[in-house]
Design an enzyme around this catalytic site. Sequence first.
Site, PDB file in Angstrom:
ATOM      1  N   VAL A   1      54.991  91.024   9.416  1.00  0.00           N
ATOM      2  CA  VAL A   1      55.196  91.404   8.016  1.00  0.00           C
ATOM      3  C   VAL A   1      56.632  91.104   7.591  1.00  0.00           C
ATOM      4  O   VAL A   1      56.875  90.624   6.484  1.00  0.00           O
ATOM      5  CB  VAL A   1      54.876  92.906   7.796  1.00  0.00           C
ATOM      6  CG1 VAL A   1      55.156  93.317   6.355  1.00  0.00           C
ATOM      7  CG2 VAL A   1      53.420  93.205   8.162  1.00  0.00           C
ATOM      8  N   CYS A   2      57.580  91.349   8.480  1.00  0.00           N
ATOM      9  CA  CYS A   2      59.007  91.230   8.155  1.00  0.00           C
ATOM     10  C   CYS A   2      59.398  89.870   7.558  1.00  0.00           C
ATOM     11  O   CYS A   2      60.071  89.841   6.527  1.00  0.00           O
ATOM     12  CB  CYS A   2      59.865  91.538   9.372  1.00  0.00           C
ATOM     13  SG  CYS A   2      59.583  93.186  10.052  1.00  0.00           S
ATOM     14  N   PRO A   3      58.979  88.748   8.167  1.00  0.00           N
ATOM     15  CA  PRO A   3      59.432  87.473   7.584  1.00  0.00           C
ATOM     16  C   PRO A   3      58.862  87.219   6.193  1.00  0.00           C
ATOM     17  O   PRO A   3      59.496  86.520   5.393  1.00  0.00           O
ATOM     18  CB  PRO A   3      58.960  86.424   8.591  1.00  0.00           C
ATOM     19  CG  PRO A   3      57.889  87.070   9.378  1.00  0.00           C
ATOM     20  CD  PRO A   3      58.214  88.538   9.394  1.00  0.00           C
TER      21      PRO A   3
END
Length: 184
Positions: A56-58
Amino acid sequence: MKNVILSVGSKFPEFKKTAVVSLEKGKEFYDISSEEIRNSGKWMVMFWWPKDFTFVCPTEIAEFNKHYQDFADRDAVLIGASTDSEFVHAAWRRDHDDLRGLQFPMLADTSKSLAEELGILEANEKVAYRATFIVDQEGIVRWVSLYDLNVGRNVKEVLRVLDALQTDELCPCNWQKGEATLTA
């Protein structure tokens, strides 16, 4: 013991942390401080993610990067942060297509001290929650959002709130930049 999340009206903690600012050899790292940002006279938007090399972070980091100029146009310094080291940040930037061209620093809070002061350190894994702080030119927190580890945030909402805060006026529900504000 439960976290106490730093809230609206609080002074953002003083910090000096190493960040990844480039992929150019010898120019990868830079120490960023709260004092430097405050002296710039700009707002600060600091957003946190749990871990590098995740899923999810990128998507969030890339979306903030797409809107980098929107933040700059609003006199806001944009900073991404996690509890990973600057070396992990640099490796992730080199490894991930969407992160190579980042225009904002990736702050490394390896001691977890800033995340702890902000009250956003997850109890079990000791990683930061998905938190976003909008801080005014005086270093005062004006908006905080906190998401579960599995849910990505909405960058356009961060911009909308920044716009509303910068009017210094009453802004109704769903207000967008350019719309009328309210009179008391």
